[in-house]
Enzyme design. Sequence first.
Site, PDB file in Angstrom:
ATOM      1  N   LYS A  69      10.629  -5.689   8.154  1.00 27.10           N
ATOM      2  CA  LYS A  69      10.706  -6.318   6.828  1.00 27.10           C
ATOM      3  C   LYS A  69      10.119  -5.298   5.854  1.00 27.10           C
ATOM      4  CE  LYS A  69       9.935  -8.804   3.144  1.00 27.10           C
ATOM      5  NZ  LYS A  69       9.658  -7.665   2.228  1.00 27.10           N
TER       6      LYS A  69
ATOM      7  N   GLY B 122      -2.357 -10.062   3.594  1.00 23.35           N
ATOM      8  CA  GLY B 122      -2.947 -10.082   4.933  1.00 23.35           C
ATOM      9  C   GLY B 122      -3.568 -11.440   5.248  1.00 23.35           C
TER      10      GLY B 122
ATOM     11  N   GLU C 280      -3.376  -3.670   8.345  1.00 23.09           N
ATOM     12  CA  GLU C 280      -3.823  -2.410   7.717  1.00 23.09           C
ATOM     13  C   GLU C 280      -3.810  -2.677   6.221  1.00 23.09           C
ATOM     14  OE1 GLU C 280      -4.745   0.142   9.370  1.00 23.09           O
ATOM     15  OE2 GLU C 280      -3.971  -0.368  11.343  1.00 23.09           O
TER      16      GLU C 280
ATOM     17  N   CYS D 171      -3.377   4.122   0.329  1.00 23.27           N
ATOM     18  CA  CYS D 171      -4.459   3.208   0.687  1.00 23.27           C
ATOM     19  C   CYS D 171      -5.798   3.920   0.844  1.00 23.27           C
ATOM     20  CB  CYS D 171      -4.099   2.468   1.967  1.00 23.27           C
ATOM     21  SG  CYS D 171      -3.570   3.573   3.273  1.00 23.27           S
TER      22      CYS D 171
ATOM     23  N   GLU E  16      -9.627  -1.963  -5.534  1.00 22.46           N
ATOM     24  CA  GLU E  16      -8.605  -0.967  -5.278  1.00 22.46           C
ATOM     25  C   GLU E  16      -7.652  -0.935  -6.477  1.00 22.46           C
ATOM     26  OE1 GLU E  16      -5.585  -1.924  -2.377  1.00 22.46           O
ATOM     27  OE2 GLU E  16      -5.709   0.120  -1.590  1.00 22.46           O
TER      28      GLU E  16
HETATM   29  P1  NAD Z   1       1.939  -6.332  -0.495  1.00 17.34           P
HETATM   30  O1  NAD Z   1       0.924  -7.032   0.331  1.00 17.34           O
HETATM   31  O2  NAD Z   1       2.245  -6.846  -1.837  1.00 17.34           O
HETATM   32  O3  NAD Z   1       3.337  -6.308   0.279  1.00 17.34           O
HETATM   33  C1  NAD Z   1       3.464  -5.761   1.582  1.00 17.34           C
HETATM   34  C2  NAD Z   1       4.605  -6.443   2.301  1.00 17.34           C
HETATM   35  O4  NAD Z   1       4.280  -7.813   2.516  1.00 17.34           O
HETATM   36  C3  NAD Z   1       5.925  -6.429   1.533  1.00 17.34           C
HETATM   37  O5  NAD Z   1       6.966  -6.204   2.448  1.00 17.34           O
HETATM   38  C4  NAD Z   1       5.984  -7.845   0.957  1.00 17.34           C
HETATM   39  O6  NAD Z   1       7.298  -8.290   0.704  1.00 17.34           O
HETATM   40  C5  NAD Z   1       5.354  -8.644   2.074  1.00 17.34           C
HETATM   41  N1  NAD Z   1       4.788  -9.929   1.681  1.00 17.34           N
HETATM   42  C6  NAD Z   1       4.391 -10.346   0.442  1.00 17.34           C
HETATM   43  N2  NAD Z   1       3.907 -11.607   0.506  1.00 17.34           N
HETATM   44  C7  NAD Z   1       3.973 -11.992   1.803  1.00 17.34           C
HETATM   45  C8  NAD Z   1       3.578 -13.170   2.521  1.00 17.34           C
HETATM   46  N3  NAD Z   1       3.049 -14.212   1.906  1.00 17.34           N
HETATM   47  N4  NAD Z   1       3.745 -13.196   3.865  1.00 17.34           N
HETATM   48  C9  NAD Z   1       4.272 -12.138   4.516  1.00 17.34           C
HETATM   49  N5  NAD Z   1       4.681 -11.003   3.894  1.00 17.34           N
HETATM   50  C10 NAD Z   1       4.533 -10.928   2.552  1.00 17.34           C
HETATM   51  O7  NAD Z   1       1.482  -4.811  -0.543  1.00 17.34           O
HETATM   52  P2  NAD Z   1       2.213  -3.597  -1.298  1.00 17.34           P
HETATM   53  O8  NAD Z   1       2.033  -3.800  -2.772  1.00 17.34           O
HETATM   54  O9  NAD Z   1       3.590  -3.411  -0.770  1.00 17.34           O
HETATM   55  O10 NAD Z   1       1.369  -2.353  -0.811  1.00 17.34           O
HETATM   56  C11 NAD Z   1       0.179  -1.983  -1.428  1.00 17.34           C
HETATM   57  C12 NAD Z   1      -1.005  -2.382  -0.596  1.00 17.34           C
HETATM   58  O11 NAD Z   1      -0.856  -1.902   0.724  1.00 17.34           O
HETATM   59  C13 NAD Z   1      -2.293  -1.789  -1.098  1.00 17.34           C
HETATM   60  O12 NAD Z   1      -3.326  -2.741  -1.047  1.00 17.34           O
HETATM   61  C14 NAD Z   1      -2.572  -0.683  -0.118  1.00 17.34           C
HETATM   62  O13 NAD Z   1      -3.900  -0.308   0.005  1.00 17.34           O
HETATM   63  C15 NAD Z   1      -2.025  -1.231   1.141  1.00 17.34           C
HETATM   64  N6  NAD Z   1      -1.702  -0.161   2.085  1.00 17.34           N
HETATM   65  C16 NAD Z   1      -2.494  -0.003   3.194  1.00 17.34           C
HETATM   66  C17 NAD Z   1      -2.243   1.026   4.096  1.00 17.34           C
HETATM   67  C18 NAD Z   1      -3.099   1.213   5.328  1.00 17.34           C
HETATM   68  O14 NAD Z   1      -2.685   1.905   6.235  1.00 17.34           O
HETATM   69  N7  NAD Z   1      -4.271   0.619   5.409  1.00 17.34           N
HETATM   70  C19 NAD Z   1      -1.177   1.880   3.876  1.00 17.34           C
HETATM   71  C20 NAD Z   1      -0.389   1.705   2.753  1.00 17.34           C
HETATM   72  C21 NAD Z   1      -0.665   0.659   1.864  1.00 17.34           C
END
Ligand code: NAD
Length: 497
Positions: free
Chosen positions: A190, A247, A265, A300, A399
């Site tokens: 996804k 998360g 993550e 991140c 962040e």
């Molecule tokens: P996000 O949480 O908005 O979205 C991530 C994914 O989750 C997307 O595919 C989104 O469609 C999906 N999603 C959204 N709501 C959901 C729900 N209720 N249930 C299940 N899935 C859902 O994050 P983003 O904006 O895409 O990414 C940025 C974030 O990711 C930042 O906080 C960043 O720090 C983190 N990040 C962490 C790492 C790591 O390795 N720790 C790496 C890259 C990004």
Amino acid sequence: MELTQENIDAIAHAPVPATRIIIDGQRCDAASGRVREVVSPLDRSILAHIPDCDEQDVDRAVRAARQAFERRSWQGMPPKQRKRILLRWAELIEAERLRLAVLQTRDQGQPVEHAWALDLGFAIDAYRWYAETADKLYDESVVLEDGLSAIIARMPLGVVAAILPWNAPAMIGAWKLGPALVTGNSVIIKPSEEASLVCLRIAELAQEAGMPPGVVQVVTGDGSVGAALAHHPDVDCVAFTGSGTTGRAILKAAASSNLKRVSLELGGKSANIVMADTQSIADAAAASVAFMFSNQGQVCEAPSRMLVQRAVFDELLDAVKARTAALKIGNPLDIATQLGPIVNEKQRNMICSHIAKAEADGATLEMDGRKAAVPEEGYYLGPTVATDVAEHSALAREEVFGPVLSLFKFDTIDEAVSMANNSCYGLGASIWSSDIDTVMYAARRIVAGNINVNGGTGPVVELPYGGFRESGFGRDRSFHAIEKYADLKNIIIRTRR
Ligand code: NAD
């Protein structure tokens, strides 16, 4: 195709190669027929339309994944053959590496050199690395007594959902698909709604590499699609990278459905400690600026809190400002560009509101990204460097996920460690010092999963990756990641003594 400006220009406006989801080995549309626009952050043009999936599509994908798992078409395949398919897949991705990098740049805005080297480069390496483990993973056997022995077998979980963010979808996808596939699971990808195109094409290439139907599938759409996977009673595991808010929603969904395994993550607010005894202030400044502003700070582990020992603070600040001012901002399809546009308007506004809030809280903006000269047509924003940031302020704690760096002063290493740990996150940290005692003292005390000393290295597959505290749990990469996608089973055997 090599990474040259000529080659990039030749494909910069090529039609988008893959815009359909993959279910049971077939390219298809969403059951509802709905599509969503993919808007390029470079110029706000519509790049493509992709299926806007819903629960029906998730259900179709989960059913096909389960059937593939039960047919044992993948888990029952000899490991050497699985290895060949995974290696072939890596080869096909490599053959399209530049096309995929350009696609990711057009979709998300990261500089093409970054997309090529990091997102695609580390993805290809991770697929190869995990492919090579396929025929090297052994079960254990134990002799309990004469005539009584046991096999401890590593069993795949079944159906794994890999829910991805937009900032490095190919690489982060590979970190989940590699270990999940090598243990015999079926995986549903996804991708983020902000960066689906690369994932759609990579999933197509999996079919071309010979992956049996239903083993690698992809469904696109917004968070509701991820939520449908997280709630689904027949998904066995969600491997997630993204924000803390999502998360938490996934954990709740797992708890209220079938107690599926979850790995998270999440975000970070990494401290970057510079001691006065570091070998070269210039090198520390150069590497820190490069890391901080890569992918426009949408990383991140971006070292967004620079903690500097008082004696070298002014020298370091000058070096950081000079390096930051020299960053080339502009069209990310230009091979020399170091800062492209922010992923979308909402994110850009959110970053600007963080800067405004910091200013109102009394921070000094040594450089204000909102005032930088940037192209007008996309979602561009220059780099911001702030000092006098109150330790309790939002800029010091939250962040930002954008090109905003704050510098703080400290006197002793204990003070630096305590500042580094004054965060709900625990993803990464860096230390610059030429004294091994100081380095080890601090490295053991800082609560973070990844500590780079004097520059460290990039996201290599050989090392486990993930965080402490609210940065989540579970590790991507290395042999350790394999355990997330498998459970142990004892087979206890009595034989003649
Ligand atoms: P996000 O949480 O908005 O979205 C991530 C994914 O989750 C997307 O595919 C989104 O469609 C999906 N999603 C959204 N709501 C959901 C729900 N209720 N249930 C299940 N899935 C859902 O994050 P983003 O904006 O895409 O990414 C940025 C974030 O990711 C930042 O906080 C960043 O720090 C983190 N990040 C962490 C790492 C790591 O390795 N720790 C790496 C890259 C990004």
